[in-house]
Write an enzyme that holds these catalytic residues in place. Structure first.
Site, PDB file in Angstrom:
ATOM      1  CG  ASP A 109      -1.800   0.563   1.162  1.00 54.02           C
ATOM      2  OD1 ASP A 109      -2.579   1.408   0.199  1.00 54.02           O
ATOM      3  OD2 ASP A 109      -2.804   0.754   2.193  1.00 54.02           O
ATOM      4  CG  ASP A 110      -1.033   5.000  -0.754  1.00 57.94           C
ATOM      5  OD1 ASP A 110      -1.504   4.459   0.138  1.00 57.94           O
ATOM      6  OD2 ASP A 110      -1.453   6.352  -1.014  1.00 57.94           O
ATOM      7  CG  ASP A 113      -3.795   7.727   8.182  1.00 61.20           C
ATOM      8  OD1 ASP A 113      -3.190   7.953   9.065  1.00 61.20           O
ATOM      9  OD2 ASP A 113      -4.644   9.458   7.709  1.00 61.20           O
TER      10      ASP A 113
END
Length: 175
Positions: A109-110, A113
């Site tokens: 994933d980028d 969070d």
């Protein structure tokens, strides 16, 4: 109700902008791949959509992986985080490659969070290796490999979310 302040978006709560160019993102993805090369080999890459698509393609290319699958989870509506929705699960073929638990699979994933999405995917593939380009403190414990940690109050502007345009200097009259 009258007098109540509107709910702030995640971007408004974050406050600290962190713009990432295509060049920088590509360099960071390659740096991630260098680290992952020491961990593998992997049977397949599982991209968490949509943010994980670009880094997954770069990592798969660099590691010579041809099997790329997606797990499609909706958590943000532009900049407001809501309830998680699994729109598409991991394919049966990819699950078989990972022995049903994810062993030998690479989740990409980028960004991690709050960790909500990461936790959900971890439950699907508990033995997979989870890698992100960027990590925030709340989600960091879920990730096995990442490149850059940013503060929880940082909002990353990814290159696919921005356009080239003039931005005035922070200080008035500094142009």
């Amino acid at each position: 109700m009258a007098g109540e302040a509107p709910e702030l978006s995640a971007q408004e709560r974050a406050g600290r902008p962190f713009p990432v160019s295509w060049d920088q993102f590509h360099r960071d993805c390659r740096a991630l791949t260098w680290r992952l090369n020491e961990v593998g080999p992997f049977h397949a890459v599982i991209a968490i959509t949509r943010g994980g698509l670009v880094p997954a393609a770069i990592v798969a290319r660099e590691l010579g992986l041809r099997v790329i699958d997606t797990v499609c989870i909706a958590s943000y509506d532009h900049d407001k985080q809501g309830e998680l929705q699994v729109l598409k699960g991991i394919s049966d073929q990819a699950m078989k490659l990972g022995g049903g638990t994810g062993k030998g699979l690479l989740i990409v994933d980028d960004l991690v969070d709050t960790g909500k999405t990461g936790k959900l995917v971890r439950e699907m593939l508990p033995d997979a290796h989870f890698a992100t380009v960027y990590a925030k403190p709340k989600g960091r414990p879920l990730v096995d490999t990442f490149i850059t940690e940013v503060s929880q109050d940082t909002w990353i502007f990814f290159p696919w979310d921005t356009a080239l345009s003039y931005h005035p200097p922070l200080r008035d009259g500094a142009a």
